[in-house]
Design a protein around this motif. Structure first.
Motif, PDB file in Angstrom:
ATOM      1  N   PRO A 180      34.174  40.292  37.214  1.00  0.00           N
ATOM      2  CA  PRO A 180      35.410  40.476  37.983  1.00  0.00           C
ATOM      3  C   PRO A 180      36.574  39.642  37.441  1.00  0.00           C
ATOM      4  O   PRO A 180      37.708  40.133  37.367  1.00  0.00           O
ATOM      5  CB  PRO A 180      35.024  40.038  39.402  1.00  0.00           C
ATOM      6  CG  PRO A 180      33.555  40.237  39.475  1.00  0.00           C
ATOM      7  CD  PRO A 180      33.047  39.935  38.093  1.00  0.00           C
ATOM      8  N   ASN A 181      36.303  38.414  37.036  1.00  0.00           N
ATOM      9  CA  ASN A 181      37.373  37.569  36.494  1.00  0.00           C
ATOM     10  C   ASN A 181      37.866  38.095  35.149  1.00  0.00           C
ATOM     11  O   ASN A 181      39.065  38.027  34.849  1.00  0.00           O
ATOM     12  CB  ASN A 181      36.910  36.122  36.373  1.00  0.00           C
ATOM     13  CG  ASN A 181      36.733  35.470  37.731  1.00  0.00           C
ATOM     14  OD1 ASN A 181      37.235  35.950  38.733  1.00  0.00           O
ATOM     15  ND2 ASN A 181      36.001  34.382  37.765  1.00  0.00           N
ATOM     16  N   LYS A 182      36.973  38.654  34.343  1.00  0.00           N
ATOM     17  CA  LYS A 182      37.376  39.265  33.071  1.00  0.00           C
ATOM     18  C   LYS A 182      38.284  40.468  33.338  1.00  0.00           C
ATOM     19  O   LYS A 182      39.264  40.686  32.614  1.00  0.00           O
ATOM     20  CB  LYS A 182      36.156  39.678  32.256  1.00  0.00           C
ATOM     21  CG  LYS A 182      35.395  38.511  31.666  1.00  0.00           C
ATOM     22  CD  LYS A 182      34.157  38.988  30.932  1.00  0.00           C
ATOM     23  CE  LYS A 182      33.348  37.804  30.410  1.00  0.00           C
ATOM     24  NZ  LYS A 182      32.078  38.229  29.800  1.00  0.00           N
ATOM     25  N   ALA A 221      42.050  40.918  32.152  1.00  0.00           N
ATOM     26  CA  ALA A 221      42.442  42.127  31.415  1.00  0.00           C
ATOM     27  C   ALA A 221      43.678  42.754  32.049  1.00  0.00           C
ATOM     28  O   ALA A 221      44.585  43.217  31.337  1.00  0.00           O
ATOM     29  CB  ALA A 221      41.289  43.123  31.388  1.00  0.00           C
ATOM     30  N   ARG A 222      43.739  42.749  33.385  1.00  0.00           N
ATOM     31  CA  ARG A 222      44.909  43.309  34.080  1.00  0.00           C
ATOM     32  C   ARG A 222      46.169  42.536  33.714  1.00  0.00           C
ATOM     33  O   ARG A 222      47.210  43.129  33.437  1.00  0.00           O
ATOM     34  CB  ARG A 222      44.678  43.299  35.597  1.00  0.00           C
ATOM     35  CG  ARG A 222      45.778  43.959  36.377  1.00  0.00           C
ATOM     36  CD  ARG A 222      45.372  44.352  37.782  1.00  0.00           C
ATOM     37  NE  ARG A 222      45.045  43.257  38.669  1.00  0.00           N
ATOM     38  CZ  ARG A 222      43.818  42.900  39.018  1.00  0.00           C
ATOM     39  NH1 ARG A 222      42.767  43.534  38.555  1.00  0.00           N
ATOM     40  NH2 ARG A 222      43.623  41.899  39.845  1.00  0.00           N
ATOM     41  N   VAL A 223      46.081  41.230  33.674  1.00  0.00           N
ATOM     42  CA  VAL A 223      47.242  40.403  33.309  1.00  0.00           C
ATOM     43  C   VAL A 223      47.649  40.678  31.852  1.00  0.00           C
ATOM     44  O   VAL A 223      48.840  40.790  31.550  1.00  0.00           O
ATOM     45  CB  VAL A 223      46.941  38.901  33.535  1.00  0.00           C
ATOM     46  CG1 VAL A 223      48.055  38.032  32.980  1.00  0.00           C
ATOM     47  CG2 VAL A 223      46.724  38.614  35.015  1.00  0.00           C
ATOM     48  N   ILE A 224      46.673  40.821  30.979  1.00  0.00           N
ATOM     49  CA  ILE A 224      46.961  41.088  29.565  1.00  0.00           C
ATOM     50  C   ILE A 224      47.621  42.451  29.383  1.00  0.00           C
ATOM     51  O   ILE A 224      48.454  42.636  28.489  1.00  0.00           O
ATOM     52  CB  ILE A 224      45.665  40.961  28.726  1.00  0.00           C
ATOM     53  CG1 ILE A 224      45.222  39.495  28.680  1.00  0.00           C
ATOM     54  CG2 ILE A 224      45.855  41.525  27.318  1.00  0.00           C
ATOM     55  CD1 ILE A 224      43.845  39.269  28.103  1.00  0.00           C
ATOM     56  N   ALA A 232      45.140  52.200  34.571  1.00  0.00           N
ATOM     57  CA  ALA A 232      43.969  51.399  34.178  1.00  0.00           C
ATOM     58  C   ALA A 232      44.023  50.023  34.830  1.00  0.00           C
ATOM     59  O   ALA A 232      43.012  49.528  35.375  1.00  0.00           O
ATOM     60  CB  ALA A 232      43.897  51.272  32.657  1.00  0.00           C
ATOM     61  N   ALA A 233      45.183  49.408  34.814  1.00  0.00           N
ATOM     62  CA  ALA A 233      45.339  48.088  35.444  1.00  0.00           C
ATOM     63  C   ALA A 233      45.106  48.182  36.946  1.00  0.00           C
ATOM     64  O   ALA A 233      44.455  47.310  37.536  1.00  0.00           O
ATOM     65  CB  ALA A 233      46.725  47.518  35.141  1.00  0.00           C
ATOM     66  N   PRO A 272      45.024  38.278  43.381  1.00  0.00           N
ATOM     67  CA  PRO A 272      46.283  38.664  44.014  1.00  0.00           C
ATOM     68  C   PRO A 272      47.502  38.367  43.140  1.00  0.00           C
ATOM     69  O   PRO A 272      48.488  39.105  43.170  1.00  0.00           O
ATOM     70  CB  PRO A 272      46.330  37.850  45.310  1.00  0.00           C
ATOM     71  CG  PRO A 272      45.211  36.892  45.261  1.00  0.00           C
ATOM     72  CD  PRO A 272      44.296  37.280  44.157  1.00  0.00           C
ATOM     73  N   LEU A 273      47.434  37.312  42.333  1.00  0.00           N
ATOM     74  CA  LEU A 273      48.544  37.002  41.433  1.00  0.00           C
ATOM     75  C   LEU A 273      48.707  38.109  40.385  1.00  0.00           C
ATOM     76  O   LEU A 273      49.826  38.545  40.101  1.00  0.00           O
ATOM     77  CB  LEU A 273      48.320  35.644  40.758  1.00  0.00           C
ATOM     78  CG  LEU A 273      49.414  35.178  39.806  1.00  0.00           C
ATOM     79  CD1 LEU A 273      50.752  35.049  40.529  1.00  0.00           C
ATOM     80  CD2 LEU A 273      49.018  33.846  39.172  1.00  0.00           C
ATOM     81  N   ALA A 274      47.600  38.576  39.838  1.00  0.00           N
ATOM     82  CA  ALA A 274      47.655  39.654  38.851  1.00  0.00           C
ATOM     83  C   ALA A 274      48.258  40.918  39.464  1.00  0.00           C
ATOM     84  O   ALA A 274      49.066  41.601  38.823  1.00  0.00           O
ATOM     85  CB  ALA A 274      46.252  39.937  38.303  1.00  0.00           C
TER      86      ALA A 274
END
Length: 180
Positions: free
Chosen positions: A4-6, A10-13, A41-42, A68-70
């Motif tokens: 989940p953290n990956k 990935a969403r932030v990237i 996708a994000a 939530p930040l992402a």
């Protein structure tokens, strides 16, 4: 680092790539469609990371903070791009971003006092409506019915933004009265 953290990372990237394809003529006419695929996708990673974290008991403090930040970074990036290009009125972007700052502030004060403010259904509806609105705005199909649909989703997103804000404040008003 768990799955989940990956996904959250990935969403932030994905955000700078989304913004680049949305704002700049990198791929010609295909740019908006590439931006759309990246945004979808994000958005899917948002649903997926939370589902996996809860189902497999992989909830972490990092995930509680970054997920939530992402989401906020993804949605706010899109809104700022639409405002910069004149596709969205600045006051709409300000309302949506202000709500996110207010709720984040509430959560920080609450957390400092040992209170966890859980996500509400109104907040989830708000997020889904904003993501649908953004998807429709990226597609930007030029016919009257589609443009009306975009307008309807802008109204829905703003309304749910304000309703979810009021809901958080009403349910957590004790946070406002907390003393140091």
């Amino acid at each position: 680092m768990n799955t989940p953290n990956k996904l959250t990372i990935a969403r932030v990237i994905m955000i700078p790539f989304f913004v680049a394809f949305l704002m700049y003529d990198i791929a010609g006419d295909a740019g908006k469609w590439i931006a759309l695929v990246i945004f979808i996708a994000a958005s899917i990673t948002d649903t997926l990371d939370g589902y996996i974290a809860r189902k497999y008991h992989l909830v972490t403090n990092f995930g509680k903070f970054m997920d939530p930040l992402a989401d906020k970074l993804l949605v706010c990036s899109a809104l700022i791009c639409f405002t910069a290009t004149g596709k969205l009125a600045a006051w709409i972007t300000i309302i949506i971003i202000a709500r996110e700052f207010i709720i984040s502030g509430f959560r920080l004060v609450a957390a400092d006092n040992g209170i966890v403010i859980a996500a509400s259904y109104w907040g989830k509806f708000k997020t889904v409506s904003q993501m649908i609105m953004i998807i429709l705005m990226i597609m930007d199909i030029q016919n009257g019915a589609f443009q009306t649909l975009i307008t309807v989703f802008i109204v829905i997103a703003v309304a749910l933004t304000l309703i979810s804000l009021a809901d958080y404040i009403m349910k957590n008003k004790q946070v406002l009265s907390m003393q140091d």
